[in-house]
Motif scaffolding. Structure first.
Motif, short mmCIF file in Angstrom:
data_model
loop_
_atom_site.label_atom_id
_atom_site.label_comp_id
_atom_site.label_asym_id
_atom_site.label_seq_id
_atom_site.Cartn_x
_atom_site.Cartn_y
_atom_site.Cartn_z
N ARG A 2 0.82 -1.23 0.00
CA ARG A 2 0.00 0.00 0.00
C ARG A 2 0.85 1.27 0.00
N ALA A 3 2.07 1.17 0.53
CA ALA A 3 2.96 2.33 0.55
C ALA A 3 4.39 1.84 0.68
N MET A 4 5.30 2.67 0.19
CA MET A 4 6.72 2.30 0.29
C MET A 4 7.54 3.58 0.46
N ASP A 5 8.58 3.51 1.28
CA ASP A 5 9.47 4.67 1.39
C ASP A 5 10.85 4.28 0.85
N THR A 6 11.86 5.12 1.09
CA THR A 6 13.16 4.81 0.49
C THR A 6 13.86 3.64 1.18
N ALA A 7 13.43 3.27 2.38
CA ALA A 7 13.96 2.05 3.00
C ALA A 7 13.51 0.84 2.16
N GLY A 8 12.27 0.92 1.66
CA GLY A 8 11.77 -0.14 0.78
C GLY A 8 12.55 -0.19 -0.52
N VAL A 9 12.85 0.97 -1.07
CA VAL A 9 13.65 1.00 -2.31
C VAL A 9 15.03 0.41 -2.03
N ALA A 10 15.61 0.77 -0.89
CA ALA A 10 16.96 0.30 -0.56
C ALA A 10 17.01 -1.23 -0.47
N VAL A 11 15.98 -1.84 0.10
CA VAL A 11 16.01 -3.29 0.24
C VAL A 11 15.85 -3.96 -1.14
N LEU A 12 15.08 -3.32 -2.02
CA LEU A 12 14.97 -3.86 -3.38
C LEU A 12 16.32 -3.77 -4.10
N VAL A 13 17.06 -2.69 -3.83
CA VAL A 13 18.40 -2.56 -4.42
C VAL A 13 19.30 -3.70 -3.92
N GLU A 14 19.21 -4.00 -2.62
CA GLU A 14 20.06 -5.07 -2.08
C GLU A 14 19.73 -6.42 -2.72
N VAL A 15 18.45 -6.69 -2.89
CA VAL A 15 18.04 -7.95 -3.51
C VAL A 15 18.50 -7.99 -4.97
#
Lengths: 265, 104
Positions: free
Chosen positions: B53-66
């Protein structure tokens, strides 16, 4: 259209060394909008910002956050409020012993359980937003004044704050970089739904980014409204500010004459 | 934030995230995603964002790690059903070049 207010300032007075800096300030800051506080240097803008972030206690008047009196917050509530906000002061205020990226990571280390690598990536994302992606491993002393200011903004953004306060974001920046920061402020509001409060005397920037403008003069709110309402205001001081007219007779001329003529000795 | 792995074939699992992907939820989600992405023999990981439902830059960062972990192993990350808000924050992070290709 403005959204419901997240911060409400009611009858706020403030004093510095016995001098009244703010005089009955009253206005509201709507959520998910950009509010620009404008006025000439020394009009009390930065003092007002210090009240809004809870750094200066209120002596008279109140600042309400989500309907609760900020002045009545205990240490725990104040900490919770500070984890919701990001603040950029004029100086940028970086830690000189840490790299630029480490500086950005400080609020995340203090307030979250995020692992080191996630924090580092978030810091790089924020540095890229302010045009400093390549400078994460630099020390603050290796940056120019304008770059330090942008690094300070990146740090203010570290936590993806719900409310962002920025004091003179464009000062000391070239016009292209300043325009980039204006665009970033608008994108942050649109993308993350941030409530943003910008203190500035840059007219072009203010009208470009603002949903609401509050004009302060000699510690008082002399106009508040949407940019088009401010443009149409007929208050002579607002007109003077917007048309960049200088005072023929400085407001403190009497004080100056008293001093130079040694009248009150 | 809930995380479900389904339609699992060992080489191509699909992870469905449900909730808000932000600084509070990322620590747990990250552990699970990196464990999954690090599996031997994994060729492709799909993360279904339908219910984020929502994402912040911590969410983006974890996608970068994956993404990084999979890239180092010649694997592929696919993000599916990202809504406009998620796409916007990825654009804000200037990672649409990277993740744009992965959107299913």
């Amino acid at each position: 259209m403005l959204t419901p207010s997240i911060i409400e300032i009611r009858g706020l007075d403030s004093y510095y060394r016995g001098r009244r800096v703010l005089d009955g300030i009253r206005f509201e800051i709507p959520g998910n909008q950009v509010t620009v506080i404008m006025g000439v240097s020394g009009c009390g803008k930065t003092t007002l910002l210090r009240h809004l972030v809870g750094l200066k206690p209120t002596e008279r008047g109140r600042v309400f956050v989500d309907g609760e009196d900020l002045g009545g917050f205990g240490e725990q509530k104040l900490q919770a409020y500070r984890s919701r906000i990001g603040v950029l002061f004029q100086s940028g205020a970086l830690f000189n012993s840490l790299t630029v990226a480490e500086n950005i990571g400080v609020p995340l280390k203090v307030h979250t359980r995020l692992p080191e690598e996630t924090i580092r990536i978030m810091a790089l994302i924020k540095l890229n937003m302010v045009g400093l992606a390549k400078f994460g491993d630099f020390m603050p002393s290796q940056l120019s004044g304008g770059m330090r200011k942008r690094a300070g903004l990146a740090r203010a953004l570290a936590m993806d704050p719900e409310i962002l306060f920025v004091d003179e974001p464009s000062s000391g920046l070239d016009p292209i970089t300043a325009a980039g920061l204006d665009r970033l402020i608008v994108e942050l509001r649109e993308t993350l739904g941030m409530t943003i409060v910008v203190v500035t005397h840059e007219l072009e920037s203010a009208f470009h980014i603002a949903d609401q403008i509050v004009v302060i003069d000699e510690g008082r709110v002399i106009a508040a409204g949407a940019p088009e309402e401010i443009r149409a205001a007929d208050d002579p001081r607002v007109r003077q500010f917007l048309s960049r007219e200088t005072d023929l007779r400085p407001p403190d001329l009497d004080d100056y004459l008293s001093i130079i003529l040694a009248r009150n000795r | 934030m809930k995380l479900r792995v389904h339609k699992t074939t060992p080489a191509r699992p699909v992870v469905e995230l449900d909730g808000i992907l932000n600084r509070d939820t990322v620590p747990e989600v990250r552990r699970a995603l990196l464990r999954l992405a690090g599996r031997r023999g994994l060729k492709e990981l799909e993360i279904d964002l339908t219910n984020v439902r929502a994402m912040d830059t911590a969410g983006v960062a974890v996608l970068v790690e994956v993404y990084r972990l999979l890239e180092h192993r010649d694997g592929i990350l696919r993000l599916t059903h990202a809504d406009e808000n998620i796409r916007r924050i990825i654009r804000l992070a200037c990672l649409d070049e990277v993740f744009g290709k992965t959107f299913g």
